[in-house]
Design a protein around this motif. Structure first.
Motif, PDB file in Angstrom:
ATOM      1  N   PRO A 243       0.825  -1.206   0.000  1.00 27.91           N
ATOM      2  CA  PRO A 243       0.000   0.000   0.000  1.00 27.91           C
ATOM      3  C   PRO A 243       0.862   1.259   0.000  1.00 27.91           C
ATOM      4  CG  PRO A 243      -0.070  -1.072   2.147  1.00 27.91           C
ATOM      5  CD  PRO A 243       0.685  -1.978   1.230  1.00 27.91           C
ATOM      6  N   VAL A 244       1.994   1.174   0.685  1.00 24.64           N
ATOM      7  CA  VAL A 244       2.997   2.229   0.711  1.00 24.64           C
ATOM      8  C   VAL A 244       4.343   1.517   0.575  1.00 24.64           C
ATOM      9  CG1 VAL A 244       4.052   4.052   2.085  1.00 24.64           C
ATOM     10  CG2 VAL A 244       1.588   3.664   2.243  1.00 24.64           C
ATOM     11  N   PRO A 245       5.095   1.762  -0.503  1.00 22.80           N
ATOM     12  CA  PRO A 245       6.380   1.072  -0.660  1.00 22.80           C
ATOM     13  C   PRO A 245       7.294   1.289   0.546  1.00 22.80           C
ATOM     14  CG  PRO A 245       5.771   2.203  -2.676  1.00 22.80           C
ATOM     15  CD  PRO A 245       4.792   2.658  -1.619  1.00 22.80           C
ATOM     16  N   GLY A 246       7.874   0.196   1.035  1.00 20.43           N
ATOM     17  CA  GLY A 246       8.772   0.265   2.166  1.00 20.43           C
ATOM     18  C   GLY A 246       8.080   0.209   3.515  1.00 20.43           C
ATOM     19  N   VAL A 247       6.773  -0.101   3.502  1.00 20.10           N
ATOM     20  CA  VAL A 247       6.047  -0.209   4.763  1.00 20.10           C
ATOM     21  C   VAL A 247       6.625  -1.379   5.564  1.00 20.10           C
ATOM     22  CG1 VAL A 247       4.182  -1.693   3.884  1.00 20.10           C
ATOM     23  CG2 VAL A 247       3.738  -0.199   5.811  1.00 20.10           C
ATOM     24  N   GLU A 248       6.785  -1.162   6.862  1.00 22.77           N
ATOM     25  CA  GLU A 248       7.335  -2.193   7.753  1.00 22.77           C
ATOM     26  C   GLU A 248       6.183  -3.029   8.297  1.00 22.77           C
ATOM     27  OE1 GLU A 248       9.628  -2.209  12.080  1.00 22.77           O
ATOM     28  OE2 GLU A 248       9.643  -0.400  10.852  1.00 22.77           O
ATOM     29  N   GLN A 249       6.335  -4.360   8.262  1.00 23.71           N
ATOM     30  CA  GLN A 249       5.303  -5.243   8.792  1.00 23.71           C
ATOM     31  C   GLN A 249       5.930  -6.298   9.695  1.00 23.71           C
ATOM     32  OE1 GLN A 249       2.624  -6.814   5.820  1.00 23.71           O
ATOM     33  NE2 GLN A 249       2.002  -4.772   5.188  1.00 23.71           N
ATOM     34  N   HIS A 250       5.197  -6.611  10.787  1.00 27.49           N
ATOM     35  CA  HIS A 250       5.581  -7.660  11.725  1.00 27.49           C
ATOM     36  C   HIS A 250       4.357  -8.554  11.852  1.00 27.49           C
ATOM     37  CE1 HIS A 250       9.109  -5.364  13.382  1.00 27.49           C
ATOM     38  NE2 HIS A 250       8.409  -4.387  12.818  1.00 27.49           N
ATOM     39  N   VAL A 251       4.524  -9.848  11.597  1.00 27.01           N
ATOM     40  CA  VAL A 251       3.419 -10.802  11.712  1.00 27.01           C
ATOM     41  C   VAL A 251       3.762 -11.780  12.828  1.00 27.01           C
ATOM     42  CG1 VAL A 251       2.002 -12.507  10.525  1.00 27.01           C
ATOM     43  CG2 VAL A 251       2.979 -10.598   9.228  1.00 27.01           C
ATOM     44  N   TRP A 252       2.976 -11.728  13.908  1.00 23.70           N
ATOM     45  CA  TRP A 252       3.171 -12.585  15.081  1.00 23.70           C
ATOM     46  C   TRP A 252       2.002 -13.560  15.128  1.00 23.70           C
ATOM     47  CZ3 TRP A 252       1.667 -10.966  20.632  1.00 23.70           C
ATOM     48  CH2 TRP A 252       2.052 -11.958  21.541  1.00 23.70           C
ATOM     49  N   VAL A 253       2.299 -14.845  14.974  1.00 22.92           N
ATOM     50  CA  VAL A 253       1.245 -15.861  14.941  1.00 22.92           C
ATOM     51  C   VAL A 253       0.887 -16.268  16.368  1.00 22.92           C
ATOM     52  CG1 VAL A 253       0.634 -18.185  14.184  1.00 22.92           C
ATOM     53  CG2 VAL A 253       1.923 -16.677  12.663  1.00 22.92           C
ATOM     54  N   LEU A 254      -0.418 -16.152  16.677  1.00 19.34           N
ATOM     55  CA  LEU A 254      -0.910 -16.514  18.001  1.00 19.34           C
ATOM     56  C   LEU A 254      -1.335 -17.978  18.053  1.00 19.34           C
ATOM     57  CD1 LEU A 254      -3.059 -13.328  18.683  1.00 19.34           C
ATOM     58  CD2 LEU A 254      -0.712 -13.798  19.438  1.00 19.34           C
ATOM     59  N   GLU A 255      -1.998 -18.441  16.992  1.00 19.15           N
ATOM     60  CA  GLU A 255      -2.464 -19.840  16.908  1.00 19.15           C
ATOM     61  C   GLU A 255      -2.409 -20.288  15.463  1.00 19.15           C
ATOM     62  OE1 GLU A 255      -6.494 -19.462  18.184  1.00 19.15           O
ATOM     63  OE2 GLU A 255      -5.980 -19.068  20.266  1.00 19.15           O
ATOM     64  N   GLY A 256      -1.976 -21.523  15.247  1.00 23.66           N
ATOM     65  CA  GLY A 256      -1.965 -22.088  13.903  1.00 23.66           C
ATOM     66  C   GLY A 256      -0.685 -21.786  13.150  1.00 23.66           C
ATOM     67  N   THR A 257      -0.775 -21.894  11.824  1.00 24.95           N
ATOM     68  CA  THR A 257       0.379 -21.700  10.944  1.00 24.95           C
ATOM     69  C   THR A 257      -0.067 -20.928   9.709  1.00 24.95           C
ATOM     70  OG1 THR A 257       1.369 -23.786  11.668  1.00 24.95           O
ATOM     71  CG2 THR A 257       2.158 -22.887   9.586  1.00 24.95           C
ATOM     72  N   VAL A 258       0.802 -20.036   9.241  1.00 25.99           N
ATOM     73  CA  VAL A 258       0.530 -19.293   8.010  1.00 25.99           C
ATOM     74  C   VAL A 258       1.790 -19.311   7.153  1.00 25.99           C
ATOM     75  CG1 VAL A 258       1.160 -17.036   9.000  1.00 25.99           C
ATOM     76  CG2 VAL A 258      -0.395 -17.131   7.034  1.00 25.99           C
ATOM     77  N   GLU A 259       1.579 -19.431   5.851  1.00 32.30           N
ATOM     78  CA  GLU A 259       2.684 -19.311   4.901  1.00 32.30           C
ATOM     79  C   GLU A 259       2.591 -17.923   4.293  1.00 32.30           C
ATOM     80  OE1 GLU A 259       2.052 -22.494   2.141  1.00 32.30           O
ATOM     81  OE2 GLU A 259       2.865 -24.000   3.504  1.00 32.30           O
ATOM     82  N   ILE A 260       3.670 -17.158   4.413  1.00 32.18           N
ATOM     83  CA  ILE A 260       3.702 -15.789   3.910  1.00 32.18           C
ATOM     84  C   ILE A 260       4.787 -15.697   2.847  1.00 32.18           C
ATOM     85  CG2 ILE A 260       4.010 -13.357   4.496  1.00 32.18           C
ATOM     86  CD1 ILE A 260       3.174 -14.097   7.375  1.00 32.18           C
ATOM     87  N   THR A 261       4.400 -15.224   1.669  1.00 32.54           N
ATOM     88  CA  THR A 261       5.349 -15.046   0.583  1.00 32.54           C
ATOM     89  C   THR A 261       5.637 -13.560   0.422  1.00 32.54           C
ATOM     90  OG1 THR A 261       4.426 -16.978  -0.544  1.00 32.54           O
ATOM     91  CG2 THR A 261       5.827 -15.506  -1.857  1.00 32.54           C
TER      92      THR A 261
END
Length: 193
Positions: A134-152
């Motif tokens: 949405p904005v080039p260079g945006v910082e993201q942190h993904v913290w999984v609470l339950e389960g599993t996710v595949e992020i590409t």
């Protein structure tokens, strides 16, 4: 508002005018530079920032593109002062039944705050894809609470399990997929550059 009138002090129109000026000066741009980047005349930009002209949706869309923000974020930035406490009952929830994705805006974007916190859940087998940042260079942190996710991200697939955190700067497309067997619930922290 008529052309010769100024926005009422403290009104949303006045706060929007002030915010547009802040965005330009915060980048160190003159009105001439913003005019060059946006294709909007210098006089129109000056009148917008002084609150003498109400912008159209198309004009706001053009300026949002130049400033690298969504229109909804810009409008949220000019709403009343952000509350420090965001009660669970007031956190907006959006559901995409077709993809099995639920998004709760735990800490929505607001003026003066660069980060937002989102809770996401994806059903087993569900996937969501974003064509670009949405904005080039945006910082993201993904913290999984339950389960599993595949992020590409950037062509690399990361398997993120319960308790794990993936962090990255996003410049292009991204893809989230829940391989199952149960749904995944995660916290996404988004920090604007």
């Amino acid at each position: 508002m008529r052309d010769s009138e100024r926005a009422e002090p403290g009104s949303i129109a006045a706060r929007l005018a002030a915010r547009l000026g802040e965005l330009r000066t915060g980048r160190g741009w003159s009105l001439d530079e913003l005019s060059r980047r946006s294709g909007v005349s210098r006089s129109t930009l000056s009148r917008l920032e002084r609150g003498e002209l109400s912008p159209t949706a198309a004009l706001l869309g053009t300026l949002c593109t130049v400033y690298g923000r969504t229109m909804s974020r810009l409008l949220m930035e000019v709403e009343a002062e952000a509350p420090q406490l965001v009660p669970a009952a007031r956190q907006s929830v959006w559901r995409d039944e077709a993809s099995g994705f639920v998004r709760r805006s735990v800490s929505p974007p607001h003026t003066g705050l660069r980060a937002e916190v989102v809770e996401g859940t994806l059903d087993a087998g569900a996937a969501i894809a974003y064509e670009s940042a949405p904005v080039p260079g945006v910082e993201q942190h993904v913290w999984v609470l339950e389960g599993t996710v595949e992020i590409t991200v950037d062509g690399a697939v990361h398997t993120v399990g319960s308790g794990d955190c993936l962090r990255f700067l996003l410049h292009g497309p991204s893809h989230f997929r829940c391989p199952g067997p149960e749904q995944v619930r995660y916290v996404l922290v988004v920090v604007l550059p």
